[in-house]
Design an enzyme around this catalytic site. Structure first.
Site: not given
Ligand code: PEP
Length: 250
Positions: A11, A94, A172, A234
């Site tokens: 990200k 996304h 997230g 994350g």
């Molecule tokens: C993502 O951004 O695609 C995602 C799955 O984030 P996280 O693993 O932080 O939930």
């Protein structure tokens, strides 16, 4: 047998220093892992990542692309330029792009087409909101995104895509879909791929799970029969967690 693919979505995080640190902790794993590894940093880090990992089993991914290949689109990046930076993969659809930047299924589909024309493999994200899940419309919602995302593409192009099932309520938030919830949605997606593409495509296309994957839950999620890898947000920034997720898929 579908190979497991572990993709890191940094990200708007990460740094030149994180590229070095991540490469250092991943390198001991590279000879033994059977996973494909893709790191998707912010665009400004792409070339540097490519210089570091070229020739290794770590591939370079982008997080976004524009559907047009050049022009007056301030702040955007084109597929040909991504290609010049060594990009082999790109995330499209996304939920953060759909929600925060108002990206529609049509726009996402045209990005997918542009990427394929430039030899970059799309990772197409699809997933439902908590509201959809609680009202029982989650399957319908996810299938609609899948159909719109791949419609009109030749089967050979559809086969170059990887899908990422990412329930929005799990991104997230620390809330992971249970392995059974994820596996069951992956089965539904694969069934739809049979009619959308072909049975052979459905059998071979990789479907990743994304949503709060971490070093503790990765093994169980990745051992589900329909889960072919993970899109990790994350935890992909943590040098003591991401290698463990890769190891869990090996
Ligand atoms: C993502 O951004 O695609 C995602 C799955 O984030 P996280 O693993 O932080 O939930």
């Amino acid at each position: 047998m579908r190979a497991k693919l572990i993709a890191a979505n940094w990200k708007m995080n990460g740094s030149f220093a994180l590229i070095d640190a991540m490469q250092k902790v991943l390198s001991p794993l590279l000879d033994e892992t059977t996973c494909e590894i893709v790191i998707c940093p912010p665009d400004v880090l792409l070339s540097s990542l490519n210089n570091k990992v070229k020739g290794s089993r770590i591939a370079v991914g982008a997080q976004n692309v524009h559907s047009e290949t050049s022009g007056a689109f301030t702040g955007e990046t084109s597929a040909p330029l991504l290609q010049e930076c060594g990009v082999q993969w790109c995330i499209v659809g996304h939920s953060e792009r759909r929600i925060l930047f108002g990206e529609t299924d049509d726009f996402i589909r045209s990005k997918t087409e542009t990427l394929l024309k430039h030899g970059i493999r799309p990772i197409l994200c699809i997933g439902e909101t908590l509201e959809h899940r609680e009202s029982g419309n989650h399957e319908e919602k996810v299938i609609a995104q899948l159909v719109k995302g791949l419609s009109g593409l030749a089967v050979d192009d559809q086969k170059r895509c990887v899908l990422a099932y990412e329930p929005i309520w799990a991104i997230g938030t620390g809330k992971t879909a249970t392995p059974e919830q994820a596996n069951s949605m992956h089965k539904i997606i694969r069934k739809e791929l049979e009619s959308l593409a072909s049975s052979e495509a459905a059998e071979n296309m990789q479907i990743l799970y994304g949503g709060s994957v971490n070093s503790e839950n990765a093994k169980t999620l990745l051992s589900q029969s329909e889960i072919d890898g993970a899109l990790v947000g994350g935890a992909s920034l943590k040098i003591n967690a991401f290698p463990q997720i890769v190891a869990a898929g090996s």
